[in-house]
Write a protein that holds these residues in place. Structure first.
Motif, mmCIF file in Angstrom:
data_model
loop_
_atom_site.group_PDB
_atom_site.id
_atom_site.type_symbol
_atom_site.label_atom_id
_atom_site.label_comp_id
_atom_site.label_asym_id
_atom_site.label_seq_id
_atom_site.Cartn_x
_atom_site.Cartn_y
_atom_site.Cartn_z
ATOM 1 N N ALA A 1 6.075 -9.161 -7.388
ATOM 2 C CA ALA A 1 5.435 -9.975 -6.381
ATOM 3 C C ALA A 1 6.193 -9.942 -5.217
ATOM 4 O O ALA A 1 5.628 -9.970 -4.082
ATOM 5 C CB ALA A 1 5.039 -11.309 -6.867
ATOM 6 N N ASN B 1 3.669 -7.713 2.837
ATOM 7 C CA ASN B 1 2.778 -8.509 3.608
ATOM 8 C C ASN B 1 3.398 -9.295 4.848
ATOM 9 O O ASN B 1 2.973 -9.466 5.994
ATOM 10 C CB ASN B 1 2.190 -9.801 2.849
ATOM 11 C CG ASN B 1 1.280 -9.340 1.615
ATOM 12 O OD1 ASN B 1 0.680 -8.299 1.925
ATOM 13 N ND2 ASN B 1 1.267 -9.845 0.686
ATOM 14 N N ALA C 1 -2.288 -8.676 1.767
ATOM 15 C CA ALA C 1 -2.876 -9.610 2.522
ATOM 16 C C ALA C 1 -3.842 -8.798 3.443
ATOM 17 O O ALA C 1 -3.616 -7.663 3.694
ATOM 18 C CB ALA C 1 -1.889 -10.359 3.493
ATOM 19 N N HIS D 1 -8.122 -9.058 -2.707
ATOM 20 C CA HIS D 1 -6.744 -9.385 -2.166
ATOM 21 C C HIS D 1 -6.163 -10.401 -3.270
ATOM 22 O O HIS D 1 -6.327 -11.481 -2.996
ATOM 23 C CB HIS D 1 -6.843 -9.747 -0.725
ATOM 24 C CG HIS D 1 -7.206 -8.728 0.189
ATOM 25 N ND1 HIS D 1 -6.615 -7.845 0.906
ATOM 26 C CD2 HIS D 1 -8.629 -8.802 0.635
ATOM 27 C CE1 HIS D 1 -7.345 -7.333 1.580
ATOM 28 N NE2 HIS D 1 -8.523 -7.727 1.599
ATOM 29 N N VAL D 2 -5.307 -9.763 -3.983
ATOM 30 C CA VAL D 2 -4.903 -10.761 -5.201
ATOM 31 C C VAL D 2 -3.671 -11.739 -4.503
ATOM 32 O O VAL D 2 -2.922 -11.344 -3.972
ATOM 33 C CB VAL D 2 -4.045 -10.024 -6.184
ATOM 34 C CG1 VAL D 2 -3.656 -10.561 -7.431
ATOM 35 C CG2 VAL D 2 -5.106 -8.851 -6.928
ATOM 36 N N PRO D 3 -4.027 -12.906 -4.848
ATOM 37 C CA PRO D 3 -2.794 -14.093 -4.242
ATOM 38 C C PRO D 3 -1.665 -13.511 -4.781
ATOM 39 O O PRO D 3 -1.382 -13.262 -6.008
ATOM 40 C CB PRO D 3 -3.498 -15.292 -4.491
ATOM 41 C CG PRO D 3 -4.885 -15.068 -4.910
ATOM 42 C CD PRO D 3 -5.186 -13.829 -5.357
ATOM 43 N N ILE D 4 -0.502 -13.741 -4.004
ATOM 44 C CA ILE D 4 1.039 -13.513 -4.509
ATOM 45 C C ILE D 4 1.200 -14.271 -5.776
ATOM 46 O O ILE D 4 1.845 -13.673 -6.734
ATOM 47 C CB ILE D 4 1.983 -13.640 -3.437
ATOM 48 C CG1 ILE D 4 1.744 -12.759 -2.561
ATOM 49 C CG2 ILE D 4 3.378 -13.761 -4.071
ATOM 50 C CD1 ILE D 4 2.071 -11.194 -2.852
ATOM 51 N N ASP D 5 0.636 -15.473 -5.946
ATOM 52 C CA ASP D 5 0.953 -16.415 -6.924
ATOM 53 C C ASP D 5 0.215 -15.853 -8.231
ATOM 54 O O ASP D 5 0.804 -15.962 -9.424
ATOM 55 C CB ASP D 5 0.485 -17.879 -6.701
ATOM 56 C CG ASP D 5 1.509 -18.644 -5.788
ATOM 57 O OD1 ASP D 5 2.458 -17.983 -5.599
ATOM 58 O OD2 ASP D 5 1.074 -19.617 -5.403
ATOM 59 N N VAL D 6 -0.731 -15.285 -8.196
ATOM 60 C CA VAL D 6 -1.500 -14.787 -9.391
ATOM 61 C C VAL D 6 -0.777 -13.493 -9.394
ATOM 62 O O VAL D 6 -0.668 -13.059 -10.768
ATOM 63 C CB VAL D 6 -3.169 -14.153 -8.951
ATOM 64 C CG1 VAL D 6 -3.723 -13.636 -9.939
ATOM 65 C CG2 VAL D 6 -3.776 -15.739 -8.547
ATOM 66 N N PRO E 1 -2.008 -7.032 -4.311
ATOM 67 C CA PRO E 1 -1.496 -8.184 -3.857
ATOM 68 C C PRO E 1 -1.314 -8.178 -2.063
ATOM 69 O O PRO E 1 -0.286 -8.507 -1.858
ATOM 70 C CB PRO E 1 -0.463 -8.997 -4.767
ATOM 71 C CG PRO E 1 0.152 -7.500 -5.319
ATOM 72 C CD PRO E 1 -1.060 -6.629 -5.237
ATOM 73 N N GLU F 1 5.265 -9.441 -1.403
ATOM 74 C CA GLU F 1 5.509 -10.587 -0.143
ATOM 75 C C GLU F 1 6.122 -9.614 1.014
ATOM 76 O O GLU F 1 5.950 -10.214 2.032
ATOM 77 C CB GLU F 1 6.245 -11.668 -0.881
ATOM 78 C CG GLU F 1 5.546 -12.391 -1.833
ATOM 79 C CD GLU F 1 6.529 -13.699 -2.052
ATOM 80 O OE1 GLU F 1 6.078 -14.808 -1.716
ATOM 81 O OE2 GLU F 1 7.531 -13.462 -2.774
#
Length: 298
Positions: A245, A252, A170, A230-235, A168, A249
């Motif tokens: 997560a 990033n 960015a 790039h795994v989205p934070i929500d995922v 995750p 964050e």
């Protein structure tokens, strides 16, 4: 090294194991390996190599005092992933208070990069609270602040060797990476000249890479191209939880850079790059080299 003995907390884990191994290899001080289970395979292996295995528990201060009785230096660490924020702080407070009561000459505490930042990542905040407690005590201390451990890639080794590197992280963000072996090397150096490092906080990273750059290093080791995700934070939050997560964050949005240069130029310490870590741990082989703990290394 002037100490008669060093107590290594978490000696059967990744960080403590790296410290104990380095000190045993140097052979200049008695190494006391603290563990809750002296009969574990890892504890027996340390004993075979010359460590003095002692039973103790971070939740039981009396056992810490007993374990510190024959030593005058301590490598201290706590485990957020096992305990959670408040409980990890309690572990750190127990360690610090026991070291003060035992009149320990020097404590090396393994914290984390970002521990003193204003952040929503609880595993950073917990280390920050422990650091604050240590600063409020009359206890000679050096704080090490490692970053994301390269050993964490062992948890996703199968996916990487299959051709996918997913984090995750960015695009364009550089993740500071630390080899736990470097932690052991630096602890040994500190204990060899504690007066030089007393009161210092030292960030530790061997390399700072984007996901694309990491994939290139892994690809070289594996002799294949890797896909980056790039795994989205929500995922990531839905897959591995809020705390992990929140850590990414922070990486990033606010992770510090430029950690490697000061190690080289101010401390004359050459940290391990990712390529060397992969070579040492046989990432060129398709099969797994052995079992690793199924949780992140802090």
């Amino acid at each position: 090294m002037t100490f008669r003995g060093v107590l290594v907390v978490g000696a059967t884990g990744t960080q403590g194991g790296a410290v104990a191994t380095r000190l045993l290899d140097e052979g200049t001080v008695d190494v006391y390996a603290l563990t809750r289970d002296p009969d574990s395979g890892a504890a027996r292996e340390l004993e075979d190599r010359g460590a003095i295995v002692v039973q103790g528990d971070l939740w039981e201060p009396g056992t810490l005092l007993d374990a510190m009785d024959p030593v005058d230096a301590v490598f201290a660490m706590t485990d957020y992933w096992e305990a959670g924020l408040d409980a990890e702080v309690s572990q750190g407070v127990n360690l610090a208070n026991a070291a003060a009561r035992a009149d320990i000459d020097h404590v090396v505490f393994s914290s984390v990069v970002g521990a003193t930042r204003d952040t929503d990542a609880p595993m950073l905040a917990s280390k920050g609270r422990i650091e604050s407690h240590l600063r409020g005590m009359d206890l000679p201390t050096t704080v090490l602040r490692p970053s994301y451990f390269m050993q964490n890639f062992e948890l996703r080794r199968a996916d990487v060797t299959d051709g996918t590197l997913a984090l995750p992280l960015a695009p364009g963000t550089r993740l500071p990476l630390t080899d736990a072996v470097d932690l052991g090397r630096l602890v040994a150096r500190i204990l060899d000249a504690p007066e030089r490092y007393r009161g210092k906080a030292i960030p530790l990273a061997g390399e700072e890479l984007t996901l694309t750059e990491m994939a290139a290093v892994f690809g070289e080791a594996l002799d294949r191209d890797l896909e980056t995700v790039h795994v989205p934070i929500d995922v990531a939050r839905s897959q591995v939880g809020d705390d992990y997560a929140a850590l990414f964050e922070w990486y990033n949005d606010d992770a510090p850079g430029g950690l490697v240069g000061p190690l080289r130029h101010r401390l004359d310490f050459e940290p391990t790059p990712l390529s060397a870590y992969l070579d040492r741990n046989d990432w060129g082989r398709p099969e797994l080299p052995g079992a690793w703990d199924a949780k992140p290394v802090q």
